[in-house]
Design an enzyme around this catalytic site. Structure first.
Site, PDB file in Angstrom:
ATOM      1  N   GLU A 170      39.113 -11.643   6.717  1.00 32.54           N
ATOM      2  CA  GLU A 170      39.775 -12.748   6.014  1.00 32.54           C
ATOM      3  C   GLU A 170      40.614 -13.508   7.045  1.00 32.54           C
ATOM      4  O   GLU A 170      41.426 -12.920   7.760  1.00 32.54           O
ATOM      5  CB  GLU A 170      40.663 -12.177   4.898  1.00 32.54           C
ATOM      6  CG  GLU A 170      41.399 -13.272   4.154  1.00 32.54           C
ATOM      7  CD  GLU A 170      41.585 -12.958   2.676  1.00 32.54           C
ATOM      8  OE1 GLU A 170      40.914 -12.052   2.154  1.00 32.54           O
ATOM      9  OE2 GLU A 170      42.405 -13.646   2.057  1.00 32.54           O
ATOM     10  N   ARG A 171      40.365 -14.807   7.124  1.00 33.38           N
ATOM     11  CA  ARG A 171      41.061 -15.673   8.104  1.00 33.38           C
ATOM     12  C   ARG A 171      40.812 -15.220   9.549  1.00 33.38           C
ATOM     13  O   ARG A 171      41.716 -15.275  10.396  1.00 33.38           O
ATOM     14  CB  ARG A 171      42.572 -15.732   7.840  1.00 33.38           C
ATOM     15  CG  ARG A 171      42.957 -15.984   6.393  1.00 33.38           C
ATOM     16  CD  ARG A 171      42.352 -17.230   5.847  1.00 33.38           C
ATOM     17  NE  ARG A 171      42.624 -17.401   4.427  1.00 33.38           N
ATOM     18  CZ  ARG A 171      42.021 -18.293   3.663  1.00 33.38           C
ATOM     19  NH1 ARG A 171      41.105 -19.100   4.162  1.00 33.38           N
ATOM     20  NH2 ARG A 171      42.317 -18.407   2.405  1.00 33.38           N
ATOM     21  N   GLU A 296      48.070 -13.689  -5.772  1.00 36.60           N
ATOM     22  CA  GLU A 296      46.699 -14.143  -5.510  1.00 36.60           C
ATOM     23  C   GLU A 296      45.663 -13.133  -6.003  1.00 36.60           C
ATOM     24  O   GLU A 296      44.828 -12.648  -5.243  1.00 36.60           O
ATOM     25  CB  GLU A 296      46.520 -14.438  -4.013  1.00 36.60           C
ATOM     26  CG  GLU A 296      47.442 -15.542  -3.521  1.00 36.60           C
ATOM     27  CD  GLU A 296      47.315 -15.838  -2.030  1.00 36.60           C
ATOM     28  OE1 GLU A 296      46.798 -14.995  -1.286  1.00 36.60           O
ATOM     29  OE2 GLU A 296      47.745 -16.937  -1.625  1.00 36.60           O
ATOM     30  N   ASP A 375      53.791 -20.254   3.402  1.00 37.59           N
ATOM     31  CA  ASP A 375      52.642 -19.471   3.861  1.00 37.59           C
ATOM     32  C   ASP A 375      52.151 -19.937   5.234  1.00 37.59           C
ATOM     33  O   ASP A 375      51.139 -20.612   5.318  1.00 37.59           O
ATOM     34  CB  ASP A 375      51.521 -19.607   2.814  1.00 37.59           C
ATOM     35  CG  ASP A 375      50.401 -18.620   3.037  1.00 37.59           C
ATOM     36  OD1 ASP A 375      50.525 -17.783   3.934  1.00 37.59           O
ATOM     37  OD2 ASP A 375      49.404 -18.699   2.309  1.00 37.59           O
ATOM     38  N   GLU A 403      45.340 -19.464  10.985  1.00 36.07           N
ATOM     39  CA  GLU A 403      44.799 -20.029   9.749  1.00 36.07           C
ATOM     40  C   GLU A 403      45.145 -21.512   9.582  1.00 36.07           C
ATOM     41  O   GLU A 403      44.272 -22.341   9.370  1.00 36.07           O
ATOM     42  CB  GLU A 403      45.325 -19.228   8.547  1.00 36.07           C
ATOM     43  CG  GLU A 403      44.859 -19.779   7.215  1.00 36.07           C
ATOM     44  CD  GLU A 403      45.335 -18.965   6.026  1.00 36.07           C
ATOM     45  OE1 GLU A 403      46.043 -17.962   6.226  1.00 36.07           O
ATOM     46  OE2 GLU A 403      44.990 -19.341   4.893  1.00 36.07           O
TER      47      GLU A 403
HETATM   48  C1  GCU Z   1      47.256 -16.767   2.688  1.00 37.04           C
HETATM   49  C2  GCU Z   1      45.811 -16.653   3.056  1.00 37.04           C
HETATM   50  C3  GCU Z   1      45.126 -15.573   2.283  1.00 37.04           C
HETATM   51  C4  GCU Z   1      45.897 -14.275   2.394  1.00 37.04           C
HETATM   52  C5  GCU Z   1      47.321 -14.496   1.974  1.00 37.04           C
HETATM   53  C6  GCU Z   1      48.208 -13.286   2.154  1.00 37.04           C
HETATM   54  O1  GCU Z   1      47.390 -17.280   1.413  1.00 37.04           O
HETATM   55  O2  GCU Z   1      45.173 -17.885   2.840  1.00 37.04           O
HETATM   56  O3  GCU Z   1      43.831 -15.439   2.785  1.00 37.04           O
HETATM   57  O4  GCU Z   1      45.312 -13.291   1.628  1.00 37.04           O
HETATM   58  O5  GCU Z   1      47.877 -15.519   2.746  1.00 37.04           O
HETATM   59  O6  GCU Z   1      49.023 -13.303   3.060  1.00 37.04           O
HETATM   60  O7  GCU Z   1      48.108 -12.340   1.402  1.00 37.04           O
END
Ligand code: GCU
Length: 690
Positions: A170-171, A296, A375, A403
């Protein structure tokens, strides 16, 4: 020990370039031909490997590593209390001054002997001392009068991996995971060992091995897939690095077959305790859990009407008998609410969630707080939770992976940004309570404080995609060890160890790195506003694009002005979350630092900035300047042709050229947007366009 690859970009700052200066070589060889090490442990084995390999490469000789030498010049690496010769040259005040993970290096003259002591109270300290000594050689410093006593200023120095078991990151912007492929461990364990070497060489002592968004497969890492973690643990422990895992709060349901994950439910408690016993049976020195909850789409205590202290403490109780830690993330906000309604201010979410719980967390819980309240934007103020929490252990979270800062296609050296965060005075206990002071744990008299960074590493040969992004990993590590280091010192060290000591190279490359963050800022989001990116992948300009910014909530641009009014007087009241005098400073337009103006204030396009330009003119001009600055980065790089191997030269050049094209796109999209926004209604603004 042989690194997995001989490619120069693979070896990063541990490429141990051979010294050509014969007199320096002779000088070094006198000491380095004989190394005395008379202890054994797996970390000592790593020390022997590294010292042997580095001396071989730097000097072209194979040192003798023994527990004794007849030579009258040598190096001795030994813990305090383990070697009479070393102990006899240590003063009491030195022994007191060395902390558990610190080290002392000093050159000693005694009768006919002259030797260098590397000593510490722990194997970890010896490892750090050894890497320091090797860096001294890379920087071509003399050994005759060495005296260095260093202690790490933050106790927990951590890397967070957002790797998934299928191999995606992720990222991640540098290829696939170096750990996982197709839900299993990769074959290439040597590469993981090389990663551990890189990390420990800059003082990292903890790593979380999987993404904070924990899926079904990853949840099994604390169950039938524990063998994967065991193998990684065996590698990292040899470099003094503790392993942690991200866990899903709903694991009792996902993998345990329970109907609930309610933290106050007895069965759930028992389930986690059994899990903890199981993990520690396999991994006796397991570090603990990292948890993203109620954020999220990750589950958390809110599903059961419990709060975050209930959630974290339940896990903490399960791990406490094993000395495990719960690192609980403060990144808690309701993205759907942001999307639906214009009145919530996401910047307040973490503060409002955690301040009422201050003092309620168990001692082995640590709250991990992102540097800013939003963020990882290109510029944000410091998260006011630092400066708010008085009775809670805390870790600062930084994002090394780029990111929102160019995704390792753009050059964006983040050390200057991190320095601003670390140096920020929160005034928590009066003047002088900087973020670095807080994360040292000293004002709280606790060792459960520290710093974590989201890794920028993947399986690209050069680890980081953009070769110069290696500097972010290096710089991050060095700052975890000592947040007070100057950005210029870190930059110089990295250049010397990675590319050598040529003065032109030092000058140009250090200029490029040091200016790159503000250059990136110029052609992207101005004055702290952030977020003007495409949805999902977050790359490239799109003023209204960010997925949770449906009503322009994240920038509030209209035809009069732009920026979010976060003042107490007329806005969301976010400014009030800071201690004085920071509250006053941010509250008023006149005293608010200009680079954060639009974060805190909604400002008219014709507002005059300190340089006497209107806001709209500033946005317009800086976007042009940013592109010109990227051209200057290219010019400076081109001057280095021939001073750098062709592989790295071409790699960086191609990325810089791509950066320039993207910078132009940013310039045009942003300027056109504001041109349209302002020209329709505002005669004055229209004048700026020919
Ligand atoms: C950001 C990022 C996500 C990540 C999140 C986090 O929003 O875009 O991919 O999961 O940070 O830190 O949990």
């Amino acid at each position: 020990m042989k690194p997995f690859s001989n490619e120069i970009d693979y070896q990063c700052w541990l490429n141990y370039e051979h010294i050509k200066d014969q007199s320096l070589l002779n000088e070094y060889a006198k000491y380095l031909k004989n190394i005395v090490i008379n202890e054994n442990s797996y970390i000592i084995d790593s020390i022997k490997d590294e010292i042997y390999y580095s001396i071989n490469k730097i000097l072209g000789i194979s040192p003798l590593i023994n527990n004794y030498t007849n030579s009258n010049k040598f190096i001795t690496i030994s813990k305090i209390g383990k070697n009479n010769l070393v102990d006899s040259f240590l003063k009491d005040e030195e022994i007191i001054a060395i902390d558990e993970e610190g080290f002392l290096i000093k050159t000693v003259n005694s009768h006919d002997k002259k030797f260098i002591i590397v000593t510490s109270k722990s194997d970890n300290g010896l490892l750090y001392g050894t890497f320091y000594l090797i860096r001294t050689l890379q920087e071509k410093k003399l050994l005759d009068d060495l005296y260095v006593l260093e202690n790490p200023k933050t106790p927990l120095r951590m890397i967070n991996h957002w790797d998934n078991l299928n191999g995606n990151i992720e990222r991640g912007y540098a290829g696939k995971s170096i750990f996982y492929r197709n839900y299993e461990l990769v074959d290439n364990l040597d590469r993981i060992r090389d990663y551990a070497r890189l990390l420990s060489s800059v003082g990292i002592n903890a790593i979380s091995l999987n993404n904070v968004n924990v899926g079904k497969e990853e949840a099994r890492l604390i169950d039938d897939k524990i063998y994967i973690v065991e193998t990684l643990y065996e590698i990292f422990k040899r470099y003094g690095i503790k392993v942690f895992l991200s866990v899903n709060f709903a694991s009792p349901i996902m993998i345990g077959g329970l109907k609930t994950a309610d933290p106050l439910n007895k069965e759930v408690n028992e389930w986690w305790k059994k899990r903890a016993n199981f993990i520690y049976d396999h991994i006796p020195e397991f570090g603990g859990f990292l948890v993203k909850a109620d954020s999220e789409d990750q589950p958390g205590p809110y599903s059961y009407n419990r709060n975050h202290a209930d959630g974290a403490n339940m896990l903490a109780e399960a791990l406490a008998p094993h000395n495990g830690l719960i690192i609980w993330r403060a990144f808690v906000y309701n993205c759907y609410q942001d999307w639906r309604d214009q009145n919530t201010d996401r910047a307040k979410a973490a503060y409002e969630t955690f301040i009422p719980l201050d003092g309620q967390f168990l001692d082995n819980v640590i709250i991990q707080i992102k540097n800013g309240p939003m963020d990882f934007q290109v510029r944000e103020p410091v998260n006011p939770l630092f400066g708010g929490l008085k009775k809670t252990n805390q870790i600062l979270e930084l994002q090394i992976t780029q990111e929102y800062t160019g995704q390792q296609k753009h050059l964006c050296y983040l050390v200057p940004q991190w320095k601003e965060v670390l140096d920020f005075d929160t005034y928590l206990f009066g003047e002088g309570t900087s973020v670095s002071e807080i994360i040292s744990g000293v004002p709280f008299n606790s060792k459960k404080f520290g710093i974590a960074g989201v890794s920028n590493v993947g399986d690209d040969t050069n680890w980081t995609g953009h070769t110069l992004a290696q500097a972010n990993l290096y710089g991050y590590g060095r700052l975890t060890w000592n947040p007070e280091l100057k950005s210029s010192q870190i930059t110089d060290e990295w250049i010397k160890c990675t590319f050598g000591n040529n003065s032109k190279l030092l000058e140009n490359l250090s200029n490029m790195l040091q200016n790159s963050w503000t250059i990136y800022e110029k052609y992207t989001s101005p004055l702290g506003i952030g977020w003007m990116v495409n949805p999902g992948h977050h790359y490239g300009p799109n003023v209204d694009g960010y997925e949770y910014s449906r009503w322009g909530t994240y920038h509030r641009a209209n035809h009069f002005g732009i920026g979010v009014d976060r003042t107490l007087k007329s806005g969301t009241g976010f400014t009030r979350l800071y201690q004085q005098p920071n509250f006053e400073m941010f509250e008023h337009l006149e005293s608010c630092p200009e680079e954060l103006l639009l974060f805190f204030h909604h400002v008219s396009y014709i507002y005059k900035l300190k340089n006497n330009k209107t806001l709209i003119q500033h946005i317009y001009d800086t976007h042009f300047e940013g592109v010109e600055d990227v051209q200057e980065l290219i010019n400076q790089w081109i001057e280095l042709e021939g001073l750098i191997d062709n592989k790295r030269y071409q790699d960086v050049l191609s990325r810089l050229l791509e950066q320039k094209e993207h910078a132009k796109e940013w310039r045009d999209v942003i300027n056109t947007y504001f041109y349209r926004k302002t020209m329709i209604y505002d005669e004055k603004c229209r004048k700026i366009y020919p």
